[in-house]
Design an enzyme around this catalytic site. Structure first.
Site, PDB file in Angstrom:
ATOM      1  N   LYS A  54      40.763 -34.206  15.061  1.00  0.00           N
ATOM      2  CA  LYS A  54      41.480 -35.407  15.489  1.00  0.00           C
ATOM      3  C   LYS A  54      42.091 -35.210  16.884  1.00  0.00           C
ATOM      4  O   LYS A  54      42.612 -34.135  17.181  1.00  0.00           O
ATOM      5  CB  LYS A  54      42.593 -35.743  14.495  1.00  0.00           C
TER       6      LYS A  54
ATOM      7  N   THR B 190      44.541 -31.673  13.791  1.00  0.00           N
ATOM      8  CA  THR B 190      44.987 -32.385  14.989  1.00  0.00           C
ATOM      9  C   THR B 190      44.983 -31.413  16.171  1.00  0.00           C
ATOM     10  O   THR B 190      45.648 -30.373  16.134  1.00  0.00           O
ATOM     11  CB  THR B 190      46.376 -32.995  14.773  1.00  0.00           C
TER      12      THR B 190
ATOM     13  N   SER C  50      50.182 -36.236   6.434  1.00  0.00           N
ATOM     14  CA  SER C  50      50.649 -35.512   7.608  1.00  0.00           C
ATOM     15  C   SER C  50      51.200 -34.138   7.252  1.00  0.00           C
ATOM     16  O   SER C  50      51.790 -33.931   6.183  1.00  0.00           O
ATOM     17  CB  SER C  50      51.736 -36.334   8.298  1.00  0.00           C
TER      18      SER C  50
ATOM     19  N   HIS D  64      46.452 -40.270  19.885  1.00  0.00           N
ATOM     20  CA  HIS D  64      47.712 -40.110  19.161  1.00  0.00           C
ATOM     21  C   HIS D  64      48.565 -41.383  19.261  1.00  0.00           C
ATOM     22  O   HIS D  64      49.791 -41.324  19.332  1.00  0.00           O
ATOM     23  CB  HIS D  64      48.492 -38.903  19.687  1.00  0.00           C
TER      24      HIS D  64
ATOM     25  N   TYR E 222      47.641 -28.277  11.788  1.00  0.00           N
ATOM     26  CA  TYR E 222      47.380 -27.848  13.156  1.00  0.00           C
ATOM     27  C   TYR E 222      46.819 -26.433  13.127  1.00  0.00           C
ATOM     28  O   TYR E 222      46.786 -25.779  12.078  1.00  0.00           O
ATOM     29  CB  TYR E 222      48.673 -27.847  13.977  1.00  0.00           C
TER      30      TYR E 222
END
Length: 366
Positions: free
Chosen positions: A221, A159, A110, A245, A133
């Site tokens: 994603k 994401t 992450s 999510h 991101y």
């Protein structure tokens, strides 16, 4: 005296983890947006597909291995990019990565990891993806792309569904304060910390730009519609993760397994389709593969494993899924992952509610 076998499924891991974690941390991990309808639907929707068992196939040797973006994994279960593994165990992502490497699968790290990207990459010999991101600061995005490549990360997970903050009512009630990951730039004296999360002004051109800045595979994603799968392809994405999510960003969506076939059809064979959301049983994994997913991710269960027994807990979570996938494949007459196709499942008609409620007592004998 008999010795307890410990948790024997992922639900029992969660029950133990709930006992051990502080309430606010458990609620942060388990919770979702507003009424949490999508959290429950992700799980329950797997029930709408039934398996079609087959007999007298040679299943004496089962092969659960597959490839994801050219990387061979020993089972079709990957670890999703979830922030802050230290919430569940002091060793955090280091324990998770060692478990993933030992089990021959991929850890997607992450952006809000509690471990430095470079140090984590040294913790084991395995496969790592980096999640990020479309940040407001393009120079920071460039820096992360460079760091990922230099540290040996094998793919980038972008994401796309986090452009706007959600309303998570458990966190509001607990006055929960989310901390940013250690990999974000530190603010100097008098400076405001660099913002995390996606730029609300980001568009498909930003995904195209990220793709143009790296030679690593790009995985998009947070996709829940065929239209967005097509746009991901146009932007150059190499794979898509069908994901809501975990029900944590927008409530009242369909479950990911319910939109998987739409995503697969829209990809037209041009991109690998992955899935996360609600996977708790090996049968869930097989159903997703039968409907066209290349592999699945688990998120919350890795925290339950960490909370119960650190690295060994995550390893056991993956082992349980492996055992259940093996059973399901064998009973369906499918000795390899490649042999799992759409004929393994059938849409199950809804069952009428029993007039006897949920009682498991035998009321009739014959």
């Amino acid at each position: 005296m008999s010795t307890s076998p410990g948790p024997i499924n992922l639900f029992e891991f969660e029950a133990l983890a709930k006992e051990r974690l502080p309430k606010e941390e458990y609620d942060y991990i388990a919770g979702g947006a507003t009424d949490e309808l999508s959290v429950e639907r992700n799980r329950r929707a797997f029930e709408s597909w039934a398996l079609r068992p087959r007999v007298l196939g040679n299943v004496s040797a089962l092969d659960l291995s597959t490839t994801v973006l050219g990387t061979k994994v020993s089972l079709p279960v990957l670890l999703a990019p979830c922030g802050g593994h230290k919430k569940a165990h002091p060793e955090g992502e280091f324990a998770t990565y060692r478990a993933a490497a030992a089990c021959g699968t991929i850890l997607a790290v992450s952006a809000n990891a509690s471990a430095p990207f470079e140090e984590l990459a040294k913790a084991a010999t395995g496969h790592l993806w980096l999640q990020l991101y479309s940040f407001r600061d393009r120079e920071m995005t460039k820096s992360w792309l460079s760091r990922a490549k230099e540290a040996g990360y094998e793919a980038l997970c972008i994401t796309l569904d986090s452009q706007w903050p959600p309303k998570r009512e458990r966190n509001i009630r607990n006055n929960y304060k989310q901390t940013r990951g250690v990999n974000y730039p530190k603010a100097g004296p008098g400076e405001t910390p660099a913002p995390g999360g996606a730029d609300p002004a980001a568009t498909w051109k930003d995904l195209e730009w990220i793709k143009s800045q790296t030679d690593l595979p790009v995985v998009a994603k947070g996709i829940m519609t065929g239209e967005d799968v097509e746009l991901c392809a146009q932007a150059g994405a190499d794979a898509v993760i069908v994901s809501n999510h975990g029900g944590r960003h927008l409530d009242n969506t369909l479950a990911t397994i319910e939109v998987l076939s739409e995503a697969v059809a829209a990809a037209k064979g041009g991109m690998e389709i992955l899935l996360d959301g609600g996977v708790r049983r090996g049968a869930d994994v097989v159903k997703a593969l039968a409907l066209g997913a290349k592999a699945v991710f688990i998120g919350r269960p890795l925290f339950w494993g960490l909370a119960v027994d650190g690295q060994q807990g995550v390893t056991r979570v993956l082992e349980i899924l492996r055992e259940e996938i093996e059973i399901t494949m064998a009973k369906c007459g499918r000795p390899t992952v490649a042999s799992i196709d759409s004929t393994v499942v059938v849409k199950a008609p809804p069952l009428r509610k029993s007039p006897f409620g949920n009682s498991r007592k035998v009321r009739f004998a014959c």
